[in-house]
Design a protein around this motif. Structure first.
Motif, PDB file in Angstrom:
ATOM      1  N   PHE A  47      -5.943  -7.379   5.863  1.00 25.10           N
ATOM      2  CA  PHE A  47      -4.792  -6.226   5.549  1.00 25.10           C
ATOM      3  C   PHE A  47      -4.099  -5.635   6.622  1.00 25.10           C
ATOM      4  O   PHE A  47      -4.023  -7.211   8.122  1.00 25.10           O
ATOM      5  CB  PHE A  47      -5.417  -4.639   5.312  1.00 25.10           C
ATOM      6  N   CYS A  48      -2.281  -5.659   6.587  1.00 22.72           N
ATOM      7  CA  CYS A  48      -1.454  -6.037   7.601  1.00 22.72           C
ATOM      8  C   CYS A  48      -0.836  -4.572   7.280  1.00 22.72           C
ATOM      9  O   CYS A  48      -0.392  -4.147   6.128  1.00 22.72           O
ATOM     10  CB  CYS A  48      -0.861  -7.451   7.181  1.00 22.72           C
ATOM     11  N   ARG A  49       0.302  -3.871   8.561  1.00 21.40           N
ATOM     12  CA  ARG A  49       0.850  -3.340   8.681  1.00 21.40           C
ATOM     13  C   ARG A  49       1.793  -3.175   7.747  1.00 21.40           C
ATOM     14  O   ARG A  49       2.692  -4.697   6.995  1.00 21.40           O
ATOM     15  CB  ARG A  49       1.217  -2.627   9.694  1.00 21.40           C
ATOM     16  N   VAL A  50       3.039  -1.889   6.870  1.00 20.98           N
ATOM     17  CA  VAL A  50       4.089  -2.419   6.469  1.00 20.98           C
ATOM     18  C   VAL A  50       5.042  -2.990   7.317  1.00 20.98           C
ATOM     19  O   VAL A  50       5.080  -1.997   8.139  1.00 20.98           O
ATOM     20  CB  VAL A  50       4.653  -1.189   5.760  1.00 20.98           C
ATOM     21  N   PRO A  51       6.106  -3.911   7.482  1.00 22.72           N
ATOM     22  CA  PRO A  51       6.754  -4.190   9.031  1.00 22.72           C
ATOM     23  C   PRO A  51       8.024  -3.506   8.523  1.00 22.72           C
ATOM     24  O   PRO A  51       8.605  -4.896   8.202  1.00 22.72           O
ATOM     25  CB  PRO A  51       6.830  -5.705   7.629  1.00 22.72           C
ATOM     26  N   TYR A  52       7.722  -2.225   9.144  1.00 19.89           N
ATOM     27  CA  TYR A  52       9.011  -1.647   9.164  1.00 19.89           C
ATOM     28  C   TYR A  52       9.260  -1.673  10.841  1.00 19.89           C
ATOM     29  O   TYR A  52       8.470  -1.381  12.159  1.00 19.89           O
ATOM     30  CB  TYR A  52       8.468   0.135   8.837  1.00 19.89           C
ATOM     31  N   SER A  53      10.112  -2.221  11.200  1.00 20.76           N
ATOM     32  CA  SER A  53      10.703  -2.395  12.492  1.00 20.76           C
ATOM     33  C   SER A  53      11.132  -0.735  13.123  1.00 20.76           C
ATOM     34  O   SER A  53      12.045  -1.271  14.375  1.00 20.76           O
ATOM     35  CB  SER A  53      11.743  -3.410  12.940  1.00 20.76           C
ATOM     36  N   LEU A  54      11.676   0.301  12.861  1.00 23.20           N
ATOM     37  CA  LEU A  54      12.323   0.578  13.439  1.00 23.20           C
ATOM     38  C   LEU A  54      11.668   2.565  14.142  1.00 23.20           C
ATOM     39  O   LEU A  54      12.129   2.781  14.305  1.00 23.20           O
ATOM     40  CB  LEU A  54      13.529   1.685  12.637  1.00 23.20           C
ATOM     41  N   GLY A  55      10.121   2.016  13.311  1.00 25.74           N
ATOM     42  CA  GLY A  55       9.817   3.040  13.734  1.00 25.74           C
ATOM     43  C   GLY A  55       8.548   3.332  13.317  1.00 25.74           C
ATOM     44  O   GLY A  55       7.079   2.016  13.120  1.00 25.74           O
ATOM     45  N   GLN A  56       7.750   4.390  13.068  1.00 26.90           N
ATOM     46  CA  GLN A  56       6.606   4.778  11.947  1.00 26.90           C
ATOM     47  C   GLN A  56       7.017   5.581  10.845  1.00 26.90           C
ATOM     48  O   GLN A  56       7.887   5.775  10.626  1.00 26.90           O
ATOM     49  CB  GLN A  56       5.495   5.622  13.433  1.00 26.90           C
ATOM     50  N   VAL A  57       5.928   4.277   9.954  1.00 28.65           N
ATOM     51  CA  VAL A  57       6.174   4.530   8.174  1.00 28.65           C
ATOM     52  C   VAL A  57       5.264   6.214   7.604  1.00 28.65           C
ATOM     53  O   VAL A  57       4.150   6.350   8.492  1.00 28.65           O
ATOM     54  CB  VAL A  57       5.695   3.549   7.838  1.00 28.65           C
ATOM     55  N   VAL A  58       6.352   6.683   7.351  1.00 25.15           N
ATOM     56  CA  VAL A  58       5.314   7.526   6.514  1.00 25.15           C
ATOM     57  C   VAL A  58       5.094   7.481   5.131  1.00 25.15           C
ATOM     58  O   VAL A  58       3.216   8.021   5.271  1.00 25.15           O
ATOM     59  CB  VAL A  58       6.321   8.568   6.654  1.00 25.15           C
ATOM     60  N   SER A  59       5.859   7.059   4.786  1.00 24.01           N
ATOM     61  CA  SER A  59       4.753   6.765   3.505  1.00 24.01           C
ATOM     62  C   SER A  59       5.690   5.710   3.009  1.00 24.01           C
ATOM     63  O   SER A  59       6.458   5.018   2.786  1.00 24.01           O
ATOM     64  CB  SER A  59       5.350   8.060   2.572  1.00 24.01           C
ATOM     65  N   ALA A  60       4.724   5.108   1.595  1.00 22.00           N
ATOM     66  CA  ALA A  60       5.986   3.827   1.836  1.00 22.00           C
ATOM     67  C   ALA A  60       4.579   3.399  -0.007  1.00 22.00           C
ATOM     68  O   ALA A  60       3.931   3.854  -0.788  1.00 22.00           O
ATOM     69  CB  ALA A  60       4.620   2.089   2.450  1.00 22.00           C
ATOM     70  N   THR A  61       5.524   2.134  -1.019  1.00 24.42           N
ATOM     71  CA  THR A  61       5.502   2.139  -1.950  1.00 24.42           C
ATOM     72  C   THR A  61       6.252   0.604  -2.406  1.00 24.42           C
ATOM     73  O   THR A  61       6.886   0.304  -1.948  1.00 24.42           O
ATOM     74  CB  THR A  61       5.335   2.502  -3.117  1.00 24.42           C
ATOM     75  N   PHE A  62       5.111  -0.005  -3.859  1.00 23.44           N
ATOM     76  CA  PHE A  62       5.853  -1.518  -3.787  1.00 23.44           C
ATOM     77  C   PHE A  62       6.835  -1.549  -4.857  1.00 23.44           C
ATOM     78  O   PHE A  62       6.843  -0.587  -5.916  1.00 23.44           O
ATOM     79  CB  PHE A  62       4.676  -2.248  -4.294  1.00 23.44           C
TER      80      PHE A  62
END
Length: 539
Positions: A297-312
């Motif tokens: 596993f790896c982090r969802v690669p969001y560069s501006l801060g913390q990811v709150v929720s995500a989906t594909f």
């Protein structure tokens, strides 16, 4: 506007109180000439493109704890050291060396090499500080920064009132805090402190500090979101050892997360708190892309801060997320290309402000729904917004209500979710499974929570008030216990055809265990996908 010389794939660091004020002179003191100040800021950023420098950022979290980041920028390389200071004691938390598109991370999880922004951190909150650590300078004299108050040496101090749209969001929240304090049966120092901070911000605005020699911002932000930039200095000699990675062994995590996957649904998204231990009441979590077949596993690669929720996206080429933008004090909606890590901001004007949560992609991949908090309607109220993915434009759907969308229905013509009745903050009195149409109309199905649609069976799976799981038809009829009721299971997510379920099995004294479940037979297979606390899987 503001500028930055090193861009983490993001937007310029705008203040929490984005400029809707006009600078003026304090009595008997001449304010800095804004054009001269902007020229110095532009010159500083130009020099920073070719010279090496070092600076420190401080983030005071409360009266006892301050986070400090020491950053060294060597042209195309960077070294970041983060430490926490508590009661005068300094504890080094993490070192990150950025070079050649990779991150070399040293923290409590070990020494590991990652693709940039995919790194799993022992403390996910690192990404919040990282997003605010870049130097920013005042570079546009037409951009107002507030009322000039005074000089402190080479520093010009300004006071920036709240922008009207932020005030409109904050005032109802402040009123809710006062109401909670008025009915509290015992003292709540934490809430009292937050209410006082809100009152100060509403009444006085926030303080901004700019170095008049360089144009660099030395302080911005408010409400325990302040960042102080200090000790900015050019490096007069080369220090290559600071970014040397040859003498330390780093475990390699740069392989594709798809290695070993046999089908699209072998890869999911789930939340993880890697350092969670039994007894922890709260831990910062990060949204992760997980290969359930290999456990990688790896982090969802969001560069501006913390990811709150995500989906594909349905083809897994993109991820859609709501993520914090610390520079703006908002949570925005983004599309990220998983092959290039390119970011695209989504949503019309209303979604560019405030807090948006819970992205859900339609089965045909053309639309994205999110829920934007509407604090003017109430602390737990939100409104569905529908985004056309191709254009990025959005429109609101229906009115504000206390609801939570679980997923789209297979025909892409509505949603499955819950509507709730609450008495005060975090006190749900009634949760009802419901269907929502494209105009926001609600059809209640039955009492329950956490619904998912089992497409093959044409039935809704939900958790009933007795903490067991049941299925029913779309009208709430023909209710049946789901196998043995799956006691002590939660956070259900269904595959697109509803044949498989991902759920978390709760265990006394241990972290919940991720499990794969055959919906037809009820057969359970436990998964091994890394340490810590796993929650809220999404297919």
């Amino acid at each position: 506007m503001f500028g930055r010389f090193f861009l983490h794939g993001g937007v310029a660091w705008l203040l929490l109180v984005v400029g809707l004020v006009t600078a003026s002179s304090a009595e008997d003191v001449q304010a800095p000439d804004l054009e001269q100040l902007a020229e110095r800021g532009r010159k500083f950023l130009e020099q920073a493109e070719t010279r090496s420098l070092r600076w420190t950022c401080e983030f005071p979290l409360n009266e006892k704890v301050t986070v400090v980041m020491d950053i060294v920028q060597l042209h195309d390389r960077r070294r970041i050291e983060l430490a926490s200071i508590m009661d005068g004691k300094t504890v080094k938390e993490v070192i990150v060396i950025e070079r050649d598109g990779y991150w070399y991370v040293e923290d409590a999880l070990g020494n590991r090499k990652w693709v940039a922004f995919e790194a799993i951190m022992a403390e996910p909150l690192f990404y919040h500080f990282l997003a605010r650590s870049d130097l920013m300078a005042y570079i546009d004299s037409s951009f107002p920064i507030g009322d000039f108050e005074r000089y402190e040496g080479d520093t010009a101090v300004y006071r920036a009132p709240l922008a009207p749209e932020i005030r409109e969001e904050y005032e109802p929240l402040y009123e809710q805090m006062l109401q909670l304090l008025s009915v509290a049966t015992e003292p709540n120092p934490s809430l009292e402190k937050k209410a006082n901070d809100f009152a100060d911000l509403l009444n006085n605005g926030s303080e901004v500090r700019i170095n008049t020699k360089t144009g660099v911002f030395e302080k911005s932000g408010a409400m325990q979101q302040e960042v102080y930039t200090k000790n900015v200095r050019w490096l007069t000699r080369a220090v290559p050892n600071l970014t040397d990675v040859d003498k330390v062994g780093y475990e390699d995590h740069t392989a594709s997360i798809w290695d070993g996957a046999e089908m699209l649904e072998d890869v999911i998204i789930a939340s993880n708190a890697p350092m969670w231990r039994p007894g922890d009441k709260s831990r910062e979590r990060q949204e992760c892309i997980v290969n359930v077949r290999t456990g990688a596993f790896c982090r969802v690669p969001y560069s501006l801060g913390q990811v709150v929720s995500a989906t594909f996206s349905p083809d897994r080429d993109y991820v859609y997320l709501t993520g914090s933008i610390p520079s703006l004090g908002t949570i925005g909606v983004f599309e990220i290309d998983l092959n290039t890590h390119e970011h695209r901001r989504l949503g019309s004007q209303e979604l560019l402000e405030g807090i948006s949560l819970f992205p859900k992609v339609s089965p045909d991949g053309s639309m994205l729904s999110v829920q934007r908090q509407d604090l003017t309607a109430g602390i737990l109220q939100s409104r569905i917004h529908l985004i056309d993915i191709d254009s990025g434009l959005s429109r609101p759907v229906g009115g504000a209500q206390d609801c939570l969308i679980s997923q789209w229905m297979p025909d892409s013509k509505g949603w499955l979710g819950v509507v709730r009745t609450n008495q005060g903050w975090n006190n749900t009195r009634l949760s009802e499974v419901a269907l929502f149409d494209m105009e926001g109309n609600v059809t209640k199905v039955c009492e329950g929570a956490q619904p998912v649609f089992l497409a093959e069976q044409g039935r809704i799976l939900f958790e009933a008030p007795d903490d067991l799981w049941y299925t029913c038809d779309l009208e709430g009829k023909d209710r049946k216990k789901f196998h043995d009721g799956f006691p002590r299971f939660g956070f259900a997510a269904a595959s697109s055809d509803g044949a498989l379920l991902m759920m978390m099995k709760f265990q006394d004294g241990e972290a919940p265990k991720p499990c794969m479940i055959d919906a037809q037979s009820g057969k359970v297979a436990e998964l091994s996908i890394g340490p810590g606390l796993w929650t809220t899987p999404h297919w």
